[in-house]
Scaffold this motif. Structure first.
Motif, mmCIF file in Angstrom:
data_model
loop_
_atom_site.group_PDB
_atom_site.id
_atom_site.type_symbol
_atom_site.label_atom_id
_atom_site.label_comp_id
_atom_site.label_asym_id
_atom_site.label_seq_id
_atom_site.Cartn_x
_atom_site.Cartn_y
_atom_site.Cartn_z
ATOM 1 N N PRO A 95 0.812 -1.226 0.000
ATOM 2 C CA PRO A 95 0.000 0.000 0.000
ATOM 3 C C PRO A 95 0.846 1.277 0.000
ATOM 4 O O PRO A 95 0.453 2.269 -0.621
ATOM 5 C CB PRO A 95 -0.845 -0.104 1.269
ATOM 6 C CG PRO A 95 -0.153 -1.092 2.127
ATOM 7 C CD PRO A 95 0.622 -1.996 1.221
ATOM 8 N N CYS A 96 1.997 1.238 0.672
ATOM 9 C CA CYS A 96 2.785 2.468 0.814
ATOM 10 C C CYS A 96 3.672 2.732 -0.405
ATOM 11 O O CYS A 96 3.585 3.802 -1.016
ATOM 12 C CB CYS A 96 3.630 2.400 2.083
ATOM 13 S SG CYS A 96 2.646 2.255 3.573
ATOM 14 N N ASP A 97 4.522 1.787 -0.745
ATOM 15 C CA ASP A 97 5.471 2.009 -1.833
ATOM 16 C C ASP A 97 4.833 1.874 -3.213
ATOM 17 O O ASP A 97 5.123 2.640 -4.117
ATOM 18 C CB ASP A 97 6.646 1.033 -1.726
ATOM 19 C CG ASP A 97 7.471 1.256 -0.462
ATOM 20 O OD1 ASP A 97 7.268 2.289 0.205
ATOM 21 O OD2 ASP A 97 8.304 0.398 -0.140
ATOM 22 N N GLU A 98 3.953 0.888 -3.367
ATOM 23 C CA GLU A 98 3.397 0.624 -4.689
ATOM 24 C C GLU A 98 2.119 1.390 -4.988
ATOM 25 O O GLU A 98 1.799 1.636 -6.140
ATOM 26 C CB GLU A 98 3.160 -0.874 -4.860
ATOM 27 C CG GLU A 98 4.460 -1.675 -4.828
ATOM 28 C CD GLU A 98 4.236 -3.162 -4.997
ATOM 29 O OE1 GLU A 98 3.187 -3.551 -5.557
ATOM 30 O OE2 GLU A 98 5.107 -3.930 -4.561
ATOM 31 N N ARG A 99 1.366 1.752 -3.945
ATOM 32 C CA ARG A 99 0.085 2.428 -4.197
ATOM 33 C C ARG A 99 0.028 3.838 -3.624
ATOM 34 O O ARG A 99 -0.996 4.503 -3.702
ATOM 35 C CB ARG A 99 -1.062 1.589 -3.651
ATOM 36 C CG ARG A 99 -1.040 0.206 -4.323
ATOM 37 C CD ARG A 99 -2.284 -0.541 -4.206
ATOM 38 N NE ARG A 99 -2.137 -1.843 -4.860
ATOM 39 C CZ ARG A 99 -2.999 -2.806 -4.777
ATOM 40 N NH1 ARG A 99 -4.092 -2.643 -4.074
ATOM 41 N NH2 ARG A 99 -2.799 -3.945 -5.389
ATOM 42 N N GLY A 100 1.135 4.309 -3.044
ATOM 43 C CA GLY A 100 1.249 5.691 -2.612
ATOM 44 C C GLY A 100 0.519 6.076 -1.340
ATOM 45 O O GLY A 100 0.345 7.250 -1.055
ATOM 46 N N TRP A 101 0.090 5.087 -0.551
ATOM 47 C CA TRP A 101 -0.574 5.419 0.705
ATOM 48 C C TRP A 101 0.461 5.918 1.711
ATOM 49 O O TRP A 101 1.610 5.484 1.705
ATOM 50 C CB TRP A 101 -1.275 4.188 1.265
ATOM 51 C CG TRP A 101 -2.529 3.795 0.559
ATOM 52 C CD1 TRP A 101 -2.832 3.962 -0.755
ATOM 53 C CD2 TRP A 101 -3.647 3.149 1.143
ATOM 54 N NE1 TRP A 101 -4.069 3.456 -1.033
ATOM 55 C CE2 TRP A 101 -4.598 2.949 0.116
ATOM 56 C CE3 TRP A 101 -3.943 2.712 2.420
ATOM 57 C CZ2 TRP A 101 -5.822 2.344 0.341
ATOM 58 C CZ3 TRP A 101 -5.169 2.103 2.637
ATOM 59 C CH2 TRP A 101 -6.101 1.934 1.618
ATOM 60 N N PRO A 102 0.074 6.804 2.634
ATOM 61 C CA PRO A 102 1.011 7.248 3.678
ATOM 62 C C PRO A 102 1.398 6.088 4.593
ATOM 63 O O PRO A 102 0.584 5.194 4.849
ATOM 64 C CB PRO A 102 0.225 8.295 4.463
ATOM 65 C CG PRO A 102 -1.088 8.455 3.798
ATOM 66 C CD PRO A 102 -1.230 7.442 2.720
ATOM 67 N N LYS A 103 2.638 6.110 5.075
ATOM 68 C CA LYS A 103 3.124 5.018 5.923
ATOM 69 C C LYS A 103 2.310 4.869 7.207
ATOM 70 O O LYS A 103 2.162 3.767 7.720
ATOM 71 C CB LYS A 103 4.602 5.210 6.241
ATOM 72 C CG LYS A 103 5.478 5.019 5.018
ATOM 73 C CD LYS A 103 6.912 4.805 5.396
ATOM 74 C CE LYS A 103 7.803 4.708 4.188
ATOM 75 N NZ LYS A 103 7.561 3.615 3.313
ATOM 76 N N ASP A 104 1.764 5.958 7.720
ATOM 77 C CA ASP A 104 0.977 5.846 8.954
ATOM 78 C C ASP A 104 -0.428 5.284 8.714
ATOM 79 O O ASP A 104 -1.215 5.148 9.638
ATOM 80 C CB ASP A 104 0.913 7.180 9.703
ATOM 81 C CG ASP A 104 0.207 8.279 8.928
ATOM 82 O OD1 ASP A 104 -0.180 8.057 7.754
ATOM 83 O OD2 ASP A 104 0.047 9.371 9.491
ATOM 84 N N SER A 105 -0.731 4.922 7.466
ATOM 85 C CA SER A 105 -2.024 4.302 7.191
ATOM 86 C C SER A 105 -1.981 2.784 7.341
ATOM 87 O O SER A 105 -2.993 2.116 7.172
ATOM 88 C CB SER A 105 -2.511 4.669 5.782
ATOM 89 O OG SER A 105 -1.670 4.088 4.807
ATOM 90 N N VAL A 106 -0.793 2.241 7.664
ATOM 91 C CA VAL A 106 -0.637 0.796 7.810
ATOM 92 C C VAL A 106 0.000 0.484 9.156
ATOM 93 O O VAL A 106 1.048 1.028 9.501
ATOM 94 C CB VAL A 106 0.245 0.197 6.689
ATOM 95 C CG1 VAL A 106 0.391 -1.308 6.872
ATOM 96 C CG2 VAL A 106 -0.326 0.512 5.324
ATOM 97 N N THR A 107 -0.635 -0.382 9.921
ATOM 98 C CA THR A 107 -0.047 -0.914 11.142
ATOM 99 C C THR A 107 0.228 -2.391 10.876
ATOM 100 O O THR A 107 -0.687 -3.134 10.536
ATOM 101 C CB THR A 107 -0.994 -0.773 12.347
ATOM 102 O OG1 THR A 107 -1.222 0.614 12.579
ATOM 103 C CG2 THR A 107 -0.413 -1.430 13.597
ATOM 104 N N ALA A 108 1.489 -2.787 10.996
ATOM 105 C CA ALA A 108 1.877 -4.177 10.750
ATOM 106 C C ALA A 108 2.496 -4.744 12.020
ATOM 107 O O ALA A 108 3.477 -4.202 12.537
ATOM 108 C CB ALA A 108 2.862 -4.254 9.591
ATOM 109 N N ILE A 109 1.923 -5.833 12.513
ATOM 110 C CA ILE A 109 2.366 -6.439 13.759
ATOM 111 C C ILE A 109 2.894 -7.841 13.480
ATOM 112 O O ILE A 109 2.169 -8.677 12.949
ATOM 113 C CB ILE A 109 1.205 -6.515 14.769
ATOM 114 C CG1 ILE A 109 0.663 -5.109 15.039
ATOM 115 C CG2 ILE A 109 1.631 -7.208 16.056
ATOM 116 C CD1 ILE A 109 -0.673 -5.090 15.718
#
Length: 139
Positions: A95-109
């Motif tokens: 989502p962040c690198d390939e689709r341009g979403w902001p990094k704070d839009s993803v929480t990965a645990i």
């Protein structure tokens, strides 16, 4: 909001969706070993898609492939991912690198690491001190 988790993240997904107070749409994709392992409580809460494979496939998880197959909205939202640590780190890139979403839009645990046992604290009591003593083993 989009939730993507393997079986280890499913209890957290259930709790988050159960406590949801806003009216935003919530969609969950959960990977389990077999479709017999689905959680009926989670199905009753929201839109859940179950994916069989966790633990029974070549590799630890199909979470990256599951996320790639999801059609993302044109406007960034929020994605919560839980599963094997290396997979969840890689999942952030889509989502962040390939689709341009902001990094704070993803929480990965990362709940676990393939090939590594979980380290549990060692706890004991001593005769002189009745309180519980704990330490994290090294290694």
């Amino acid at each position: 909001m989009l939730f993507v988790a393997d079986a280890t993240g499913s209890p957290a997904v259930v709790r988050i969706l159960d406590e949801k107070t806003c009216e935003r749409p919530f969609i969950a994709h959960v990977e389990v070993p077999k479709l017999d392992d689905t959680l009926p409580d989670l199905c009753a809460l929201r839109d859940v898609t179950w994916h069989a494979g966790f633990g029974g496939i070549n590799g630890p998880t199909r979470l990256p492939q599951i996320l790639e197959a999801i059609q993302f909205p044109s406007v960034p939202g929020y994605i919560w991912v839980a599963g094997e640590a290396k997979a969840t780190t890689g999942i952030r890139k889509l989502p962040c690198d390939e689709r341009g979403w902001p990094k704070d839009s993803v929480t990965a645990i990362g709940n676990w690491i393939i090939g590594k046992p979980r380290q549990r604290p060692v706890c004991y009591t001593s005769n002189r001190n009745t309180s519980l003593q704990c330490h994290q083993p090294s290694g």
